[in-house]
Design an enzyme around this catalytic site. Structure first.
Site, PDB file in Angstrom:
ATOM      1  N   GLY A   1       0.782  -1.232   0.000  1.00 53.57           N
ATOM      2  CA  GLY A   1       0.000   0.000   0.000  1.00 53.57           C
ATOM      3  C   GLY A   1       0.811   1.278   0.000  1.00 53.57           C
ATOM      4  O   GLY A   1       0.276   2.367   0.165  1.00 53.57           O
TER       5      GLY A   1
ATOM      6  N   GLU B   1       1.946  -7.581  26.751  1.00 59.56           N
ATOM      7  CA  GLU B   1       2.150  -6.627  27.838  1.00 59.56           C
ATOM      8  C   GLU B   1       3.204  -7.119  28.813  1.00 59.56           C
ATOM      9  O   GLU B   1       4.009  -6.340  29.312  1.00 59.56           O
ATOM     10  CB  GLU B   1       0.828  -6.340  28.552  1.00 59.56           C
ATOM     11  CG  GLU B   1      -0.238  -5.697  27.684  1.00 59.56           C
ATOM     12  CD  GLU B   1       0.234  -4.412  26.998  1.00 59.56           C
ATOM     13  OE1 GLU B   1       0.938  -3.608  27.645  1.00 59.56           O
ATOM     14  OE2 GLU B   1      -0.087  -4.226  25.804  1.00 59.56           O
TER      15      GLU B   1
HETATM   16  P1  ADP Z   1       1.788  -1.342  -3.334  1.00 53.06           P
HETATM   17  O1  ADP Z   1       2.038  -1.764  -4.738  1.00 53.06           O
HETATM   18  O2  ADP Z   1       3.003  -0.776  -2.673  1.00 53.06           O
HETATM   19  O3  ADP Z   1       1.101  -2.350  -2.477  1.00 53.06           O
HETATM   20  P2  ADP Z   1      -0.111   0.427  -4.542  1.00 53.06           P
HETATM   21  O4  ADP Z   1       0.723   1.124  -5.559  1.00 53.06           O
HETATM   22  O5  ADP Z   1      -0.974  -0.677  -5.016  1.00 53.06           O
HETATM   23  O6  ADP Z   1       0.796  -0.084  -3.361  1.00 53.06           O
HETATM   24  O7  ADP Z   1      -0.974   1.524  -3.769  1.00 53.06           O
HETATM   25  C1  ADP Z   1      -2.387   1.502  -3.783  1.00 53.06           C
HETATM   26  C2  ADP Z   1      -2.930   2.903  -3.994  1.00 53.06           C
HETATM   27  O8  ADP Z   1      -2.650   3.741  -2.882  1.00 53.06           O
HETATM   28  C3  ADP Z   1      -2.318   3.605  -5.169  1.00 53.06           C
HETATM   29  O9  ADP Z   1      -2.966   3.283  -6.368  1.00 53.06           O
HETATM   30  C4  ADP Z   1      -2.512   5.070  -4.809  1.00 53.06           C
HETATM   31  O10 ADP Z   1      -3.786   5.508  -5.137  1.00 53.06           O
HETATM   32  C5  ADP Z   1      -2.382   5.059  -3.301  1.00 53.06           C
HETATM   33  N1  ADP Z   1      -1.020   5.433  -2.900  1.00 53.06           N
HETATM   34  C6  ADP Z   1      -0.127   4.654  -2.257  1.00 53.06           C
HETATM   35  N2  ADP Z   1       1.031   5.330  -2.023  1.00 53.06           N
HETATM   36  C7  ADP Z   1       0.865   6.559  -2.552  1.00 53.06           C
HETATM   37  C8  ADP Z   1       1.701   7.723  -2.648  1.00 53.06           C
HETATM   38  N3  ADP Z   1       2.937   7.753  -2.131  1.00 53.06           N
HETATM   39  N4  ADP Z   1       1.197   8.815  -3.278  1.00 53.06           N
HETATM   40  C9  ADP Z   1      -0.051   8.809  -3.781  1.00 53.06           C
HETATM   41  N5  ADP Z   1      -0.884   7.751  -3.724  1.00 53.06           N
HETATM   42  C10 ADP Z   1      -0.450   6.636  -3.110  1.00 53.06           C
END
Ligand code: ADP
Length: 472
Positions: free
Chosen positions: A69, A298
């Protein structure tokens, strides 16, 4: 934008150059240095010949690693979008099948398609599913099969000549630690970039990106509200921040309101937190097995607090009345001026490991749950603080700009040093908890029975506990 669907046998998704991924670097916010590094790669990809004349070649592979994410997929799409190149997206798990030979032939397929569209980009998400260490634990079976797939990736990457049309391979993983080292060797994934949790400024920037298509009463109002949310969302990922804004948008629409207001944002934040943190105060609702885990957590935190006291605060009491992703221990700030030595910083890292170490020790590595998940990030953060901000390590203070914005080439060095501290901390924490295992059990029992335990009783148990001899 629509995807062209599954591509033949390889199952990879394909987006052509004309269609493009529609994503640009402006969609990714925070951690500006990551964008700068990737922009350089895009420049090389676009002007291949100019750079080759100067003897500069594009890396063959870029590995993005960090928690889920945090925008790794987004970055891979942005590279393709900015360079205007066809994009092949696959997932490591696509290659893992029980039938012999399938994994390798899927990999071969994918690379053959990408080569026929070169210059192009292959993105393999969750590359650890296929690229984990050979001979390691075979979780989920299919070990030999996976190995074949991995070998095929290595063969394919070794196969392209630097002078011919480029296929850039981007991998993503949140388990760098289990990747086969062969993948990380020169000429394979030789650019490794960590995509971490955003800092407060990063969170604000991410919120602004996702607020672009939302309505607020005024610019000033929007600025103030997002600032407040950024403040309240420590340890949130970009994906979670995006969810908050989307949820706030939905709540606003449901109320038939024109603008997102503070109330909706806070409600959305609460809901997002609720997905991993219930904050229940009534312990009767906490299931027994979770109570046991909380009690152990804890107890471990308490023992560590006795063994390696915090110079800044003393503990008062702890309980198992609520479930949070951080320990429930309450503290009192130590009055007066306190100064920290290097060892105090190191001890803080050791203490932070306790929830995770005890859970692994008592329930096994495959049974970890979210109540210890913050411990790892916490420990890493404390290690970064020591390394980058105190001037007490080889790094000094010279290289440090803002949190999350490290001079690019130093990222791997920071990572190596952080890992060294974390490894030390985990081992130290393990050995303390083993030595005081009987005290941990005693405190756990008291918590299960009475739900609360005070500092005086903890100290008493700690001091009188029979200790296991230490191995040296
Ligand atoms: P990962 O591949 O690292 O699991 P993703 O690229 O799938 O993460 O992230 C999911 C969504 O979260 C992205 O499509 C975007 O909308 C949002 N997101 C995550 N990180 C950012 C960031 N640094 N800036 C803007 N949006 C982000």
């Amino acid at each position: 934008r629509s995807l062209l669907g599954s591509l033949g046998k390889s199952r990879a998704k394909f987006i052509s150059a004309e269609e493009t991924t529609g994503v640009s670097f402006s969609d990714f916010a925070g951690q500006e240095y990551i964008k700068r590094e990737l922009q350089e790669i895009v420049q090389i990809l676009k002007n291949d010949e100019d750079f080759q004349d100067k003897g500069i070649y594009c890396p063959k592979g870029v590995l993005l690693h960090g928690p889920p994410g945090t925008g790794k997929t987004l970055l891979a799409k942005a590279i393709a979008g900015e360079a205007g190149l066809p994009f092949f997206a696959a997932n490591g798990t696509d290659f893992v099948e029980m039938f012999v030979g399938v994994a390798a032939s899927r990999v071969k397929d994918l690379f053959a398609s990408a080569r026929s569209y070169a210059p192009s980009i292959i993105f393999i998400d969750e590359i650890d599913a296929i690229g984990s260490k050979r001979g390691g634990p075979d979780i989920g079976g299919g070990g030999a099969e996976r190995e074949q797939g991995l070998l095929q990736i290595l063969t394919e990457m070794d196969g392209f000549k630097v002078s011919t049309a480029q296929v850039l391979v981007i991998g993503a993983t949140n388990r760098l630690d289990i990747l086969d080292p062969a993948l990380l060797r020169k000429g394979r994934f030789d650019k490794i970039i960590r995509v971490g949790l955003p800092s407060k400024d990063g969170r604000l920037a991410i919120l602004k990106v996702h607020a672009r298509n939302k309505f607020f009463r005024s610019e000033e109002n929007k600025e103030a509200l997002l600032e407040e949310i950024a403040e309240l969302t420590e340890d949130f990922t970009g994906a979670e921040l995006q969810n908050i804004l989307n949820e706030a948008g939905i709540l606003t629409a449901r109320k038939d309101q024109d603008y997102i207001e503070r109330e909706e944002l806070l409600e959305a934040l609460k809901r997002q937190k609720g997905t991993f943190e219930t904050g229940q105060e009534d312990s009767t609702e906490i299931p027994e097995d979770l109570k046991l885990r909380l009690a152990y957590r804890e107890a471990a935190v308490a023992i560590l607090a006795c063994y390696l006291p915090d110079t800044h605060r003393s503990f008062i009491e702890t309980n198992i009345k609520s479930i949070r992703s951080r320990p429930n221990m309450h503290y009192d700030e130590t009055p007066g001026r306190v100064f920290s030595r290097k060892i105090d910083y190191v001890n803080s890292i050791v203490r932070a490991c306790a929830p995770r170490v005890i859970e692994e020790e008592m329930f096994g590595i495959d049974n970890l749950c979210w109540i210890s998940s913050k411990a790892t990030t916490e420990a890493a953060k404390l290690a970064d603080l020591l390394i980058l901000q105190t001037g007490m390590t080889a790094f000094g203070k010279a290289y440090y700009r803002h949190p999350g914005d490290l001079v690019p080439n130093l990222a791997p060095k920071l990572e190596a040093l952080r890992e060294e501290y974390l490894r030390y901390a985990v081992e130290k924490c393990f050995s303390i908890l083993r030595e005081y295992h009987s005290a941990v059990e005693t405190i756990t029992d008291i918590l299960l029975e009475k739900e609360v335990i005070k500092a005086a009783e903890i100290w008493d148990i700690f001091e009188k506990a029979p200790r296991l001899p230490q191995k040296h």
